[in-house]
Each structure stands twice: as structure tokens, then as C-alpha cells.
Design an enzyme around this catalytic site. Structure first.
Site, PDB file in Angstrom:
ATOM      1  N   ILE A   6       0.794  -1.361  -0.181  1.00 50.80           N
ATOM      2  CA  ILE A   6       0.168  -0.004   0.178  1.00 50.80           C
ATOM      3  C   ILE A   6       0.918   1.323  -0.086  1.00 50.80           C
ATOM      4  O   ILE A   6       1.682   1.484   0.869  1.00 50.80           O
ATOM      5  CB  ILE A   6      -1.000  -0.003   1.106  1.00 50.80           C
ATOM      6  CG1 ILE A   6      -1.848  -1.375   1.157  1.00 50.80           C
ATOM      7  CG2 ILE A   6      -1.756   1.223   1.274  1.00 50.80           C
ATOM      8  CD1 ILE A   6      -2.592  -1.311   2.363  1.00 50.80           C
ATOM      9  N   GLY A   7       0.876   2.256  -1.112  1.00 51.97           N
ATOM     10  CA  GLY A   7       1.694   3.140  -1.155  1.00 51.97           C
ATOM     11  C   GLY A   7       2.703   3.051  -2.244  1.00 51.97           C
ATOM     12  O   GLY A   7       3.559   1.939  -2.111  1.00 51.97           O
ATOM     13  N   GLY A   9       4.654   5.457  -3.496  1.00 51.13           N
ATOM     14  CA  GLY A   9       5.895   6.411  -3.452  1.00 51.13           C
ATOM     15  C   GLY A   9       7.280   5.690  -3.362  1.00 51.13           C
ATOM     16  O   GLY A   9       7.661   4.529  -3.854  1.00 51.13           O
ATOM     17  N   ASN A  10       8.193   6.397  -3.056  1.00 54.63           N
ATOM     18  CA  ASN A  10       9.550   6.001  -3.260  1.00 54.63           C
ATOM     19  C   ASN A  10       9.992   4.630  -2.134  1.00 54.63           C
ATOM     20  O   ASN A  10      10.388   3.573  -2.688  1.00 54.63           O
ATOM     21  CB  ASN A  10      10.359   6.954  -2.447  1.00 54.63           C
ATOM     22  CG  ASN A  10      10.693   8.075  -3.265  1.00 54.63           C
ATOM     23  OD1 ASN A  10      10.487   7.896  -4.490  1.00 54.63           O
ATOM     24  ND2 ASN A  10      11.032   9.097  -2.629  1.00 54.63           N
ATOM     25  N   VAL A  11       9.315   4.480  -0.940  1.00 55.67           N
ATOM     26  CA  VAL A  11       9.601   3.225  -0.282  1.00 55.67           C
ATOM     27  C   VAL A  11       8.716   2.126  -1.030  1.00 55.67           C
ATOM     28  O   VAL A  11       9.214   1.121  -1.193  1.00 55.67           O
ATOM     29  CB  VAL A  11       8.998   3.360   1.143  1.00 55.67           C
ATOM     30  CG1 VAL A  11       9.173   2.070   2.146  1.00 55.67           C
ATOM     31  CG2 VAL A  11      10.129   4.386   1.937  1.00 55.67           C
ATOM     32  N   GLY A  12       7.469   2.237  -1.141  1.00 54.16           N
ATOM     33  CA  GLY A  12       6.343   1.405  -1.642  1.00 54.16           C
ATOM     34  C   GLY A  12       6.920   0.605  -2.971  1.00 54.16           C
ATOM     35  O   GLY A  12       6.923  -0.401  -3.159  1.00 54.16           O
ATOM     36  N   THR A 118       5.665   2.783   7.317  1.00 57.45           N
ATOM     37  CA  THR A 118       5.375   4.453   7.617  1.00 57.45           C
ATOM     38  C   THR A 118       5.705   4.823   9.048  1.00 57.45           C
ATOM     39  O   THR A 118       5.322   4.168   9.972  1.00 57.45           O
ATOM     40  CB  THR A 118       4.024   4.912   7.252  1.00 57.45           C
ATOM     41  OG1 THR A 118       3.784   4.038   5.797  1.00 57.45           O
ATOM     42  CG2 THR A 118       3.706   6.009   7.340  1.00 57.45           C
ATOM     43  N   ARG A 150      21.963   0.505  10.098  1.00 50.71           N
ATOM     44  CA  ARG A 150      23.005   1.727  10.290  1.00 50.71           C
ATOM     45  C   ARG A 150      23.976   1.788  11.343  1.00 50.71           C
ATOM     46  O   ARG A 150      24.980   1.981  11.242  1.00 50.71           O
ATOM     47  CB  ARG A 150      22.040   2.802  10.488  1.00 50.71           C
ATOM     48  CG  ARG A 150      21.150   3.441   9.451  1.00 50.71           C
ATOM     49  CD  ARG A 150      20.045   4.340   9.639  1.00 50.71           C
ATOM     50  NE  ARG A 150      19.241   4.586   8.609  1.00 50.71           N
ATOM     51  CZ  ARG A 150      18.348   5.257   8.545  1.00 50.71           C
ATOM     52  NH1 ARG A 150      17.579   5.404   9.749  1.00 50.71           N
ATOM     53  NH2 ARG A 150      17.501   5.509   7.218  1.00 50.71           N
ATOM     54  N   HIS A 174      12.093   3.374  17.295  1.00 53.35           N
ATOM     55  CA  HIS A 174      12.438   3.838  16.149  1.00 53.35           C
ATOM     56  C   HIS A 174      12.745   5.560  16.288  1.00 53.35           C
ATOM     57  O   HIS A 174      11.831   6.132  15.247  1.00 53.35           O
ATOM     58  CB  HIS A 174      11.866   3.207  15.097  1.00 53.35           C
ATOM     59  CG  HIS A 174      12.135   3.953  13.815  1.00 53.35           C
ATOM     60  ND1 HIS A 174      13.611   3.694  13.285  1.00 53.35           N
ATOM     61  CD2 HIS A 174      11.652   4.499  12.495  1.00 53.35           C
ATOM     62  CE1 HIS A 174      13.909   4.317  11.998  1.00 53.35           C
ATOM     63  NE2 HIS A 174      12.850   4.542  11.589  1.00 53.35           N
TER      64      HIS A 174
END
Length: 300
Positions: A6-7, A9-12, A118, A150, A174
Site C-alpha cells: 500500500i503506497g 511512493g519511494n518506499v513502496g 510508515t 545503520r 525507532h
């Protein structure tokens, strides 16, 4: 396996692309409200499937009926964090979007494995749990794998060693209150206390905690490739059975009752299988305890 993202955008879209490259699902549904974006992503992703000569069905759509009987749902819709904005400030913006999407998924899939990508992941997971839409063991949030990556990257860079020789773990939220578990971190099978003094470790902690902010500052948007990779690592752990850091709903573990917290856990299609018991140092326990009090998980 059928996975809904769902989504778009860049991540999805990065997650969808990685799902294709790793051949994790034979059916992928990418959902978004932006038709132009969906059209472009469908062209890109289906042509990627063609280029790799893979047998994967992909559909980009606004219609939630196509999400029916999804094994896994990855929620990456909502607003991205901006420069100078805290993850907590995003909570109000993204809560209503997540709950609306979750209810639509519920109409067509009774109880999928639902993973939140998200931000702010821990607090969105709390909200989803409180809504009662899905069972607590089937809702998880991705962040720990990214933060741990990281940690591994910064430690390897600081000591000038290959990342493959570094083993790290972390727990907690987080955000800046994450707890890097020094007592479980090693380089070439030696605890990092042999390589770093307390001041050097504190500098390392700061670098890890500002990892996302550094990307935002220079890219002018949130990170998306590393988060997508972290999500894929979680999905692949369903088969491998490895323990990974992830935010889950706890029912007494670490003294937390019915709240989301990042811990080391094993994941299956049926949800959280096992939570690792950890022998934390007094300093690590104190850091965790202070963060739990700060976010009203516990009384003082």
C-alpha cells in the site's frame, strides 16, 4: 505467495521492485490513489519483470478488491518525514491514512501479516493494535532492521572492517531513544568494548541515531532504498527463521504490556513466533527503562 504493497511512493515502489528482484512473491499488488503514479510504476515494474524473464503477476490499482486473500500486506502510504520534522509529528498525519487502509484490507483479507513501514512506526503500531482490526501477533512494524543496518555500517566504517565481520543488535523505539545493545555487538567475534571506549561508543550512537536525518538533509526526502532492503530482509527471515529487530506488540516481555516496542523476534506467516530474551547490561536496562517512562509505557 501474494503480497500487497500500500503506497506507490519511494518506499513502496522500491519494496515492490525488490520483491521482484528477490522473487519473494509470485503475485504483487501495488495500491495507491495517484493514478498517474500507478501507471508509471506499473510500466516500470512490469517491464522489469519482462527484462528478467520472471513468472510474477503484478497489478497496480486503486481498487482494494484486488488485494483479496493477500498473505502479507506492507503499509508504506502516508507522508514522509521532512527536514527538521520529528517522527512523532508525523503521527497525527499518518494515523487516519493507516486505519482507513487497514479497514479496506480487512474487507477482503481476514487476518494477513500486516507490516507497517510508515513513520512513526512504533506509535502507528500501537494505534493499529488499539483499533482491533487485526490480531496482535499479525501486526508488526519495520524499523529495527534498518536501524541495525545503520549500526553495522557505522561500526564497520569506524573500525575500518568489512560489514560482514560485524554483528550488531538493538532494541527500543525507532527514534533517538533506541538502545544500541553494546553487550551483544561484536567485531570479528570480539565484543566492541575491546575496540571502542565509552566516548567513542557515544559518538557512534549519535551517528546511528541521525542516520535517517542525514539522508533527508542531502536528498531532501526520506530514505527509501535502505528501508526497502530492510523490509525484504524481514520477509526473507520468514523462511530462514533468524531473529531480527522489529517492533511488535508485547504482552509482558521487557515489562511492557500491550504496547509496541522494538525487540529481537522471529517472524512467520502466522505472525510473531518468538521473542528473544536478552541479558542486558545495567546501562542498557536503564536506557530502555527511561524511554519506556518517557513514552508513558511505564510509571516512574
Amino acid at each position: 505467495m501474494k503480497i500487497t504493497v500500500i503506497g506507490a511512493g519511494n518506499v513502496g515502489s522500491s519494496v515492490a521492485y525488490a520483491l521482484i528482484l528477490r522473487e519473494i512473491a509470485n503475485e504483487i499488488v501495488l495500491v495507491d490513489i495517484n493514478e498517474d503514479l500507478l501507471y508509471a510504476k506499473e510500466l516500470e515494474l512490469t517491464q522489469s519483470i519482462a527484462a528478467l524473464n520472471l513468472n510474477i503477476d503484478l497489478l497496480c490499482t486503486k481498487d482494494y478488491t484486488h488485494t483479496k486473500n493477500s498473505d502479507i500486506v506492507l503499509f508504506s502510504a502516508g507522508f514522509a518525514r521532512k527536514d527538521g520534522q520529528s517522527r512523532e509529528e508525523l503521527l497525527q498525519l499518518n494515523t487516519s491514512i493507516m486505519l482507513d487502509c487497514a479497514k479496506k484490507i480487512k474487507d477482503f483479507t481476514e487476518d494477513p501479516l500486516f507490516i507497517i513501514l510508515t513513520n512513526p512506526v512504533d506509535f502507528l503500531l500501537n494505534t493499529l493494535y488499539e483499533s482491533g482490526i487485526f490480531s496482535s501477533k499479525k501486526i508488526i512494524a519495520m524499523a529495527g532492521v534498518l536501524d541495525n543496518a545503520r549500526f553495522k555500517y557505522e561500526l564497520a566504517k569506524k573500525l575500518n572492517v568489512k560489514m560482514s565481520r560485524v554483528d550488531t543488535r538493538l532494541i527500543g523505539f525507532h527514534n533517538d531513544d533506541m538502545v544500541l545493545v553494546k553487550s551483544y555487538a561484536s567485531v570479528k567475534n570480539k565484543n566492541i568494548s575491546e575496540f571502542l571506549n565509552e566516548e567513542e561508543f557515544e559518538d557512534l550512537e549519535n551517528e546511528v541515531k541521525t542516520g535517517g536525518a542525514k539522508v533527508i538533509k542531502h536528498l531532501k526526502t526520506s530514505a527509501y532504498l535502505a528501508p526497502a532492503s530492510a523490509c525484504i530482509r524481514m520477509l526473507e527471515s520468514i523462511r530462514s527463521g533468524e531473529f531480527l529487530p522489529m517492533s511488535v506488540i508485547l504482552h509482558g516481555e521487557f515489562g511492557v504490556q500491550n504496547k509496541a516496542l522494538g525487540v529481537m523476534a522471529r517472524l512467520g506467516l502466522e505472525g510473531v513466533i518468538e521473542i528473544m530474551k536478552m541479558d542486558l547490561s545495567l546501562q542498557e536496562k536503564d536506557k530502555l527503562e527511561k524511554s519506556l517512562i518517557k513514552y508513558q509505557y511505564k510509571g516512574e
